[in-house]
Design an enzyme around this catalytic site. Structure first.
Site, PDB file in Angstrom:
ATOM      1  N   ARG A  72      34.983  45.674 -10.202  1.00 30.80           N
ATOM      2  CA  ARG A  72      35.302  45.432  -8.789  1.00 30.80           C
ATOM      3  C   ARG A  72      34.988  46.613  -7.872  1.00 30.80           C
ATOM      4  NH1 ARG A  72      34.426  40.399  -9.572  1.00 30.80           N
ATOM      5  NH2 ARG A  72      36.205  39.078 -10.047  1.00 30.80           N
TER       6      ARG A  72
ATOM      7  N   ASP B 191      42.154  40.549  -8.036  1.00 28.87           N
ATOM      8  CA  ASP B 191      40.831  40.881  -7.498  1.00 28.87           C
ATOM      9  C   ASP B 191      40.846  41.101  -5.986  1.00 28.87           C
ATOM     10  OD1 ASP B 191      39.424  41.009  -9.892  1.00 28.87           O
ATOM     11  OD2 ASP B 191      39.221  38.834  -9.990  1.00 28.87           O
TER      12      ASP B 191
ATOM     13  N   SER C 218      38.466  28.824 -15.058  1.00 32.87           N
ATOM     14  CA  SER C 218      37.891  29.779 -14.121  1.00 32.87           C
ATOM     15  C   SER C 218      37.476  30.997 -14.947  1.00 32.87           C
ATOM     16  CB  SER C 218      38.945  30.158 -13.081  1.00 32.87           C
ATOM     17  OG  SER C 218      38.669  31.430 -12.567  1.00 32.87           O
TER      18      SER C 218
HETATM   19  N1  ARG Z   1      43.354  38.986 -15.024  1.00 28.00           N
HETATM   20  C1  ARG Z   1      42.107  39.673 -15.089  1.00 28.00           C
HETATM   21  C2  ARG Z   1      42.090  40.793 -14.105  1.00 28.00           C
HETATM   22  O1  ARG Z   1      42.835  40.776 -13.162  1.00 28.00           O
HETATM   23  C3  ARG Z   1      40.940  38.739 -14.968  1.00 28.00           C
HETATM   24  C4  ARG Z   1      40.663  38.173 -13.627  1.00 28.00           C
HETATM   25  C5  ARG Z   1      39.592  37.166 -13.709  1.00 28.00           C
HETATM   26  N2  ARG Z   1      39.063  36.920 -12.426  1.00 28.00           N
HETATM   27  C6  ARG Z   1      38.526  35.765 -12.067  1.00 28.00           C
HETATM   28  N3  ARG Z   1      38.045  35.705 -10.876  1.00 28.00           N
HETATM   29  N4  ARG Z   1      38.492  34.712 -12.853  1.00 28.00           N
HETATM   30  O2  ARG Z   1      41.349  41.706 -14.243  1.00 28.00           O
END
Ligand code: ARG
Length: 428
Positions: free
Chosen positions: A109, A138, A189
């Site tokens: 990110r 995110d 997802s």
């Molecule tokens: N829980 C994980 C994290 O916060 C994975 C997030 C997955 N993101 C997604 N857009 N499907 O790093």
């Protein structure tokens, strides 16, 4: 049935009118709908940025963006930068959130945010938009990173407010001529890059249910993995893997190759309940074959080359490092300070680790290093050892002194302490 978005942001007018928006675009259904939605709600020009972090299959994203009326659709190959500047420090920090998650989504990110700011400047965009929901980590990572790098850029997160269900999104897509992916009825997802793949939603939201084997694409479900183990040798220099089975490879190629080999043996599947930064607990499935293999090897070699004092202290720093990355604080100055310490320790982490990959397990079966602190002459039980056993009783006498004193004192003052209930007067 199709429910329209329930909340619309105010149309941007007046002095702060947004004229051009750079959208972080994956090519999936969510961000494809966002192209149209942003065009409608902001009457702004939309450009897209898609970042290649080793996940592959991105050319389709450019074509799709053009098809949706986007003129500037950037695809950036950031694999090298991702490996060198993001994954490499993670390896040195043994980066795992809550001892399990190799941060594969999280560590990407800050790089995507940095590229977003660079490209926004390049094309004179006044806002960056992303497709994160309001429940995840995110959004925190993108918002904080972009705002830290350029406080003047607006950050738009329409999915936080548009309240569309999956069905509503599909209806919206059909209405606006947005191509709907063939696997649109997949309930999952996912997010992926060379460091791993995250899988959420569908049946996985029930933490008591085993993940169905068809969700995996980087790792073979262990029961289907080969009956015979594979052995790999990873060579490290100053904390970073530089060769696989004696063959020098750059970090990107080494990771991709290892994803293949360890993935074939079902290594790197993680099923955990995770504490998100926004306060809720979520059930997450990851498949990170290369990451788990490299981190297992690195941790072992580091322990081999460091003293007991370093080995007891570094996990405290590593844990903080992982927490900062998970919680969106890559650009906090504390990261730089932690990295300085972590790099210093890793100067000595050079050597080779041999690993056995077998049906979902990765096990270190041998290690060697010019800096290894293991001394056979001290450790051996053979007759020729150099360890002075006669010094042990004196050491034990002094090392155990505080504990012996404490027991003596406590027994004198509170004789009932360890003898439950004895000596207490009976009630009644
Ligand atoms: N829980 C994980 C994290 O916060 C994975 C997030 C997955 N993101 C997604 N857009 N499907 O790093």
């Amino acid at each position: 049935m199709h429910t329209a978005p329930t909340m619309s942001p105010p149309k941007s007018t007046g002095p702060s009118k947004i004229r051009k928006i750079l959208l972080l675009y994956s090519g999936g259904l969510d961000t494809s709908c966002l192209i149209k939605w942003l065009q409608e709600h902001y009457e702004a020009e939309i450009a897209t940025l898609t970042v290649d972090l080793g996940q592959g299959g991105l050319e389709a994203a450019r074509a799709k963006a053009h098809q949706l009326g986007v003129q500037e659709a950037f695809i950036v190959d950031a694999r090298e930068e991702f490996a060198q500047n993001y994954i490499a420090p993670l390896i040195k920090a043994n980066g795992l959130y809550q001892d399990q998650y190799p941060l594969s989504t999280a560590v990407a990110r800050p790089l995507i945010a940095k590229l977003a700011v660079e490209y926004a400047h390049k094309i004179n965009a006044d806002a960056v938009a992303h497709g994160c929901t309001g429940k995840g980590n995110d959004q925190v990572r993108f918002d904080i990173s972009i705002q830290a790098l350029d406080p003047a850029l607006r950050v738009l997160a329409p999915v936080r407010e548009w309240n569309m269900t999956r069905d509503a999104e599909i209806a919206y897509a059909k209405k606006h001529g947005i191509p709907v992916p063939v696997d649109v009825d997949s309930p999952y997802s996912t997010d992926e890059n060379m460091w791993g793949r995250s899988i959420e939603c569908g049946v996985l939201e029930h933490p008591d249910q085993e993940p169905p084997p068809e969700i995996f694409s980087y790792a073979t479900p262990p029961e289907q993995a080969p009956e015979r183990p594979a052995y790999v040798e990873l060579t490290f220099e100053e904390g970073l893997p530089v060769a696989l089975d004696g063959k020098r490879l750059n970090l990107v190629d080494l990771i991709l190759k290892l994803n293949e080999i360890a993935g074939r043996h079902g290594v790197g599947i993680i099923d955990m309940t995770e504490d998100r930064v926004v306060g809720l607990k979520s059930r997450e499935i990851y498949e990170c074959p290369a990451a788990v293999t490299i981190l297992t090897a690195h941790r072992d070699l580091e322990r081999f080359c460091c003293t007991i004092h370093e080995n007891e202290f570094k996990p405290l720093i590593d844990r903080k490092w992982a927490e900062l990355v998970y919680k969106g604080l890559w650009y906090d100055p504390l990261m730089e300070a932690l990295n300085a310490y972590i790099n210093k320790v890793n100067e000595r982490v050079t050597g080779t680790v041999r690993l056995k990959l077998y049906k979902g397990h990765v096990q270190v079966v041998g290690r060697q290093s010019p800096n290894g602190l293991y001394d056979l002459n001290l450790a051996t039980y053979d007759a020729h050892h150099t360890f002075n056993q006669m010094a042990a009783p004196g050491f034990i006498e002094i090392w155990g002194l505080p504990t012996r004193v404490a027991h003596r004192v406590r027994k004198t003052l509170t004789p009932t302490l360890s003898l439950e209930g004895r000596g207490r007067p009976k009630a009644g």
